[in-house]
Design a protein around this motif. Structure first.
Motif, PDB file in Angstrom:
ATOM      1  N   ALA A  13      32.598  36.868  37.468  1.00 48.41           N
ATOM      2  CA  ALA A  13      33.805  37.181  38.248  1.00 48.41           C
ATOM      3  C   ALA A  13      34.987  36.413  37.658  1.00 48.41           C
TER       4      ALA A  13
ATOM      5  N   VAL B  25      37.939  33.724  41.493  1.00 52.49           N
ATOM      6  CA  VAL B  25      37.246  33.448  42.740  1.00 52.49           C
ATOM      7  C   VAL B  25      37.892  32.222  43.384  1.00 52.49           C
TER       8      VAL B  25
ATOM      9  N   PHE C 246      29.398  33.299  46.323  1.00 51.36           N
ATOM     10  CA  PHE C 246      29.708  34.564  45.664  1.00 51.36           C
ATOM     11  C   PHE C 246      28.394  35.300  45.491  1.00 51.36           C
TER      12      PHE C 246
ATOM     13  N   VAL D 296      26.169  38.098  43.703  1.00 50.72           N
ATOM     14  CA  VAL D 296      26.048  38.844  42.464  1.00 50.72           C
ATOM     15  C   VAL D 296      25.047  39.971  42.735  1.00 50.72           C
TER      16      VAL D 296
END
Length: 188
Positions: A68, A71, A78, A80
């Motif tokens: 990413a 962020v 996060f 994935v």
């Protein structure tokens, strides 16, 4: 005299406190599934960051795998989706500068990517206080049947050797240090 003026500038530069909690050696990823990156931070840490995956073994991963580009660190996690990394060991997640990937702010511990069909690992989550002086973490198994938690001071991981001057306090401190150095040069 020169030594004491140089010593005044030292407290200005402070290491960031970004610490990647998962993945880790005990919190692996599974091929073709959803996997989570979690971390803790302190106010003033660089944000936004780019998230990359690297592996020293070029046969496993040749180069940087970008996850990413921008962020916000306050998100503290996060997700994935559909991980397509080759199963193997010695992967690392890196939090890097969004405009200079060679400036690494934090690095996870080595972790593995397991073959598809492997049971998911526990995910470690984090929360930090507004001042960043303390943090807590908890882990929950994928089935949700057992969990554990711990509290600790958020001092940063050993691999977080980067210096962050992105906060306004850091920038003002650098300007003040330059002013002190200029003034001392004039007086000497």
């Amino acid at each position: 005299m020169r030594f004491s003026l140089a010593a005044l500038a030292l407290p200005i530069a402070a290491a960031n406190a970004l610490q990647i909690l998962s993945p880790s050696p005990s919190s692996y990823w599974v091929l073709n599934t959803t996997n989570t990156i979690t971390w803790q931070f302190q106010q003033g840490d660089p944000s936004p960051i780019a998230i990359n995956v690297v592996n020293a073994n070029n046969a496993t991963l040749n180069g940087v795998f970008a996850i990413a580009p921008f962020v916000n660190v306050s998100a503290q996690s996060f997700t994935v989706t559909n991980v397509t990394l080759r199963p193997g060991d010695n992967y690392e997640v890196q939090f890097v500068n969004t405009t200079n990937i060679t400036q690494v702010f934090a690095t996870s511990g080595n972790f593995s990517v397991k073959p598809a069909g492997t049971a998911p690992a526990s995910v470690v989550s984090a929360s930090s206080s507004a001042t960043g002086s303390a943090a807590s973490a908890s882990a929950t198994s994928p089935s949700g049947t057992s969990s554990s938690s711990a509290s600790a001071s958020a001092t940063g991981a050993a691999k977080n050797n980067a210096i962050s001057l992105t906060s306004s306090q850091g920038v003002i401190g650098v300007i003040a240090a330059c002013g002190v150095a200029s003034l001392s040069a004039l007086l000497l």
